[in-house]
Enzyme design. Structure first.
Site, short mmCIF file in Angstrom:
data_model
loop_
_atom_site.label_atom_id
_atom_site.label_comp_id
_atom_site.label_asym_id
_atom_site.label_seq_id
_atom_site.Cartn_x
_atom_site.Cartn_y
_atom_site.Cartn_z
CG HIS A 43 -2.23 0.54 1.06
ND1 HIS A 43 -2.37 1.99 1.59
CD2 HIS A 43 -2.76 0.89 0.21
CE1 HIS A 43 -4.03 2.37 1.38
NE2 HIS A 43 -4.07 1.98 0.70
CE LYS A 79 -1.95 4.64 -2.12
NZ LYS A 79 -1.80 2.95 -1.23
CG HIS A 102 -7.50 7.31 -1.66
ND1 HIS A 102 -5.97 7.39 -1.57
CD2 HIS A 102 -7.72 6.12 -2.02
CE1 HIS A 102 -5.73 6.57 -1.83
NE2 HIS A 102 -6.80 5.41 -1.98
CE LYS A 121 -5.42 6.19 2.74
NZ LYS A 121 -5.25 6.15 1.11
#
Length: 700
Positions: A373, A375, A602, A604
Site C-alpha cells: 500500500h 506510495k 483518499h 490519510k
C-alpha cells in the site's frame, strides 16, 4: 484480455494465474487478465443467479468464504465477457449507483458481496481508458502525418496550457469518443479529414524522435508504414529534451483536435511554487471539478511533481499499490520528462504495452490480508541528485481527478562528494537511514541501484521523519522501527506538549477502516491511542479523546465520486456490523475552507489539536488507513501485514518551536500548517451512518 470467448467454454484465452488454487485475490481486473480453471469449471454453467457450490470442488479448499467471494467475482467477469462477445443479451441489469431508493430488484445474486462493485468500476474504467488510448493512437497517426507532410511545427511558445481535466485520466475524451452518435464526436470525425479515416485502416504509426523537431519529421517520412508504435512508445524513443517537447506539443494538438478542452500548464514554473511551500513542502491534489482549488498555492497536478524546473529526470522509482502504466507515462509526457522507471506495485489496472525502458515488479505479500500500500517516488536527476515524494495517491486517473490526496515533496538531494562515507549526508531526523532500511526490506536485487542512490545522496535538508510499515513480526532492535511503534518512539523523543496534554484530542482521518475489535479498548485504546499520546514528558497522564473523520453516506452522496459511480472507501457493512461502537467517535468529512468537501478523502492523516483548535504538536501524512494490518498489533512481537509509508512533521525540526500554528495570527513569522478539513469537527448527526460499499445496491 482476449476480445471474445471460445465457442465451447465461453472463457477468454488468458494466461493461467501462477498461484492457481492458492490464489486469494478478489479483484475483477485480476480475473479478467488471468485464467483460473479450477474456479471457472465451477461457475461457467452458473453465470446467472445464485451460485451453488458442490460438496467436492475438486481441489483443496480451506476457506469456503474466500471461495464464494472469488466465484461471485468470476461469475460477474465471465458474464460480462459473454455479453461483450455477443453470444446472447444480458439477463441482468447493473445496480443503480447513487440512488436514494432502497430497491435492489436489478441486482443479481452475484452482487451480494457488493464490495466487488468498487473493483468492477475500476475494471470498466481501465477498459474504457484502454479503448480510448487505442483510438488516440490511431488519430495521432493521421495528425502526425498531416503535420509532418505540411512541414509545420505544432510548438507555440506563446501559449500556456492548463490541463483542466488532468489529461492523464482522459475521462472527458472517453465519454466523447464512446458516445459515437454525439454531436461532438461527429464534429471531430468531420474535421479529421480523409487522412484520419484512412489512417484508421492502418496499424499504429512509428516515429523516431531522437534528434529534435526536424529529425522527427524527417524520420517519420522515411519510416513510412512502420508498425506497432503508440504515442507513448513514440515519446519513449526520444533521447533529447527538444524531441520530447516536439512529441508533447503534437500530442496536445492531437487531443485538441479530438475536441478535448486542453489547457496544460507549460513546464518549467513549479520551482517557485515549491519554494513558496516552505517549510512544510506539503501539497494537496488539485480537484478538477472544484475550480477554487486551481489557484491554491498548495494545489498540485501530477506533471508538476515531475516539472523540469526541479531538474531533468533520467530515471524514476515508483512504489505504489494500484498502477495504470499508460496514464503514468502520459504524465511524464505532459511534463516533458523521460519515462525510464522501475515500478514496484500491488495491482495493475491497465493493459498498456510496457516499453523496454520500464521494469515492473509485482510485490508478493506474505499474508493474504496484507497489501502493498506504500506510495513513494524517488526521482533521479541528470546531476545525480534525487528527490523523494511520499503521497497518499495511487498511480491511476481516478485518484488524481476529484479526490483529496496529500503529498510531501523533499528538497533536491544532491550527490555527496566522492570522498564521503555512505553514512554521511544524514538528515537530523534519520530519514536517509530509514529509507535505506525500508527499501532493503524488499530484498530484491533490482533495488540495489536505488539503495546506492540513497546512500550517495545528501539528505541533510530533509526535516521530516519517515514513518513506514513492512510485513513481518518485528522484535528486538526492530520493535520500534515500524508502524505505530515507530510513531510512538519519535513522539517520545521529540513531541513537546503543555501540562494540559490530555485535553488535546487525537484526530485520525482515513479512507478505509479495518477490523478494530469488539470495542474501543480492544486495539485503539490499547495500542494506537497510547502511541499517539506519547511525548517527551514522562509520567502517567490520562489518555486524550479520540476523534475519527470518515465520510458518512450523506457526505458520499454529495461527492464527485458519487456522480461518477466511483469509490475510494472500501469499508464493508459486514465489518462495520461488528464494530458499531465506532459511530460514537465518528465525524463528517467537511473541507469547505479548502473547497474539497465534495472531493472524497483518499488522504490519510493523524494529529492532535489544542483545545482552542489553533495549534498542533505534530502531524502525520501517510498511506496507512486505520487498521491493524497497516499500523501493527502486539503479539509476541509487533506484527504488521502491509507495506505503508508516510512522514511525521515535528515542529522542533521545521520551525524550531513546540507546535505548529494551524490558524493565521497565532505565531508571528511562522507559516500556518496546512490541513485540508474544517475545524471545529462536525459530529455525525442522528441517523448518520458511515459509508459502506453496500450503498451501491441502494440498501442504505
Amino acid at each position: 484480455m482476449a476480445a471474445g470467448l471460445s465457442r465451447n467454454a465461453q472463457i477468454p484465452v488468458k494466461q493461467k494465474c501462477p498461484y492457481m488454487e492458492k490464489c486469494y485475490r478478489k479483484n475483477p481486473i485480476h480475473f479478467s487478465e488471468m485464467s483460473h480453471p479450477h474456479l471457472e469449471k465451477l461457475v461457467i454453467d452458473q453465470l446467472e443467479g445464485a451460485i451453488k457450490v458442490p460438496e467436492d470442488v475438486g481441489f483443496e479448499c480451506s476457506d469456503t468464504s474466500l471461495l464464494m467471494d472469488q466465484l461471485k467475482v468470476l461469475q460477474m467477469v465471465l458474464r460480462k465477457e459473454r455479453n461483450n462477445s455477443g453470444s446472447r443479451p444480458s439477463d441482468s441489469k447493473a445496480p443503480t449507483v447513487c440512488t436514494a431508493s432502497n430497491s435492489n430488484s436489478g441486482a443479481s445474486g452475484s452482487l451480494k458481496d457488493l464490495s466487488t462493485l468498487v473493483d468492477r468500476h475500476k475494471q470498466m474504467a481501465a477498459q474504457r481508458r484502454e479503448g480510448k488510448l487505442k483510438d488516440l493512437d490511431e488519430k495521432a497517426g493521421a495528425l502526425f502525418k498531416s503535420s509532418s507532410s505540411n512541414g509545420k511545427s505544432s510548438t507555440d511558445s506563446n501559449k500556456i496550457y492548463t490541463m483542466r481535466e488532468e489529461l492523464g485520466n482522459l475521462k472527458l475524451a472517453i465519454k466523447r469518443t464512446l458516445e459515437d452518435d454525439s454531436p461532438q464526436e461527429k464534429k471531430v470525425n468531420s474535421n479529421s479529414g480523409n487522412a484520419d479515416q484512412s489512417e484508421k485502416k492502418k496499424s499504429k504509426t512509428s516515429y523516431n524522435c531522437d534528434e529534435g523537431v526536424q529529425e522527427c519529421s524527417q524520420s517519420y517520412q522515411s519510416s513510412g508504414s512502420s508498425e506497432g508504435k503508440s504515442i507513448i512508445e513514440v515519446y519513449q524513443l526520444c533521447t533529447s529534451a527538444r524531441s520530447r517537447d516536439e512529441v508533447r506539443e503534437r500530442a496536445i494538438k492531437m487531443m485538441r483536435h479530438q475536441g478535448l478542452e486542453v489547457s496544460v500548464v507549460e513546464p518549467g514554473n513549479f520551482a517557485l511554487k515549491y519554494a513558496l511551500s516552505a517549510p512544510y513542502h506539503l501539497f494537496f491534489s488539485r480537484v478538477q471539478r472544484s475550480k477554487a482549488t486551481y489557484d491554491q498555492q498548495l494545489s498540485i497536478t501530477f506533471p508538476e511533481i515531475l516539472d523540469r524546473s526541479l531538474g531533468e529526470i533520467v530515471n524514476s522509482l515508483q512504489i505504489n499499490f494500484m498502477v495504470d502504466v499508460g496514464w503514468l507515462c502520459l504524465q511524464y509526457l505532459l511534463a516533458g520528462q523521460r519515462t525510464d522507471m522501475l515500478i514496484l506495485f500491488g495491482e495493475r489496472v491497465d493493459t498498456e504495452k510496457v516499453g523496454l525502458n520500464i521494469t515492473m515488479i509485482p510485490v508478493e505479500m506474505p499474508s493474504k490480508f496484507g497489501c502493498h500500500h506504500s506510495k513513494i517516488m524517488v526521482l533521479k536527476y541528470k546531476d545525480d541528485g534525487i528527490r523523494v515524494v511520499v503521497s497518499t495517491a495511487n498511480l491511476y486517473s481516478d485518484d488524481w481527478d476529484n479526490r483529496t490526496q496529500g503529498l510531501w515533496i523533499s528538497p533536491h538531494l544532491p550527490p555527496l562528494p566522492e570522498s564521503a562515507n555512505t553514512s554521511d549526508g544524514e538528515s537530523p531526523t534519520g530519514f536517509k537511514k530509514d529509507l535505506e532500511r525500508y527499501l532493503s526490506r524488499y530484498r530484491h536485487p533490482v533495488l540495489t541501484e536505488w539503495i546506492c542512490a540513497v546512500r550517495k545522496a545528501d539528505f541533510s535538508s530533509v526535516n521530516v521523519f519517515l514513518l513506514a510499515s513492512v510485513p513481518g513480526s518485528h522484535k528486538g532492535s526492530e520493535y520500534d522501527f515500524w508502524g505505530h511503534r515507530k510513531l510512538g518512539y519519535v513522539l517520545s523523543k521529540h513531541a513537546t506538549l503543555p501540562p494540559d496534554a490530555p485535553e488535546w484530542p487525537i484526530v485520525a482521518q482515513s479512507s478505509s477502516i479495518g477490523s478494530l475489535g469488539p470495542n474501543y479498548d480492544s486495539w485503539l485504546l490499547k495500542e494506537i491511542v497510547p502511541s499517539m499520546s506519547r511525548e517527551t514528558a514522562k509520567g502517567l497522564k490520562s489518555h486524550p479523546n479520540f476523534q475519527f473523520i470518515y465520510p458518512s453516506i450523506k457526505n458520499y452522496k454529495e461527492s464527485f465520486d458519487c456522480r461518477d459511480g466511483s469509490c475510494c472507501l472500501p469499508y464493508s457493512r459486514q465489518t462495520h456490523s461488528k464494530q458499531e461502537w465506532l459511530e460514537s467517535y465518528l465525524y463528517q468529512w467537511k473541507a469547505t475552507r479548502t473547497a474539497r468537501s465534495q472531493a472524497m478523502p483518499h488522504i490519510k492523516s493523524y494529529t492532535r489539536f489544542s483545545p482552542d483548535l489553533k495549534r498542533i504538536p505534530w502531524f502525520v501524512l501517510t498511506s496507512a488507513n486505520l487498521s491493524k494490518a497497516a499500523w501493527g498489533i502486539a503479539r509476541n512481537s509487533h506484527y504488521i501485514m502491509s507495506y505503508e509509508a508516510g512522514v511525521i512533521f515535528i515542529p522542533q525540526f521545521i520551525t524550531g518551536s513546540t507546535t505548529f500554528p494551524v490558524q493565521e495570527g497565532v505565531e508571528e513569522g511562522v507559516q500556518v500548517f496546512p490541513i485540508t478539513y474544517d475545524r471545529p469537527l462536525t459530529r455525525y448527526e442522528p441517523g448518520d451512518k458511515p459509508f459502506v460499499t453496500e450503498f451501491f445496491c441502494g440498501r442504505n
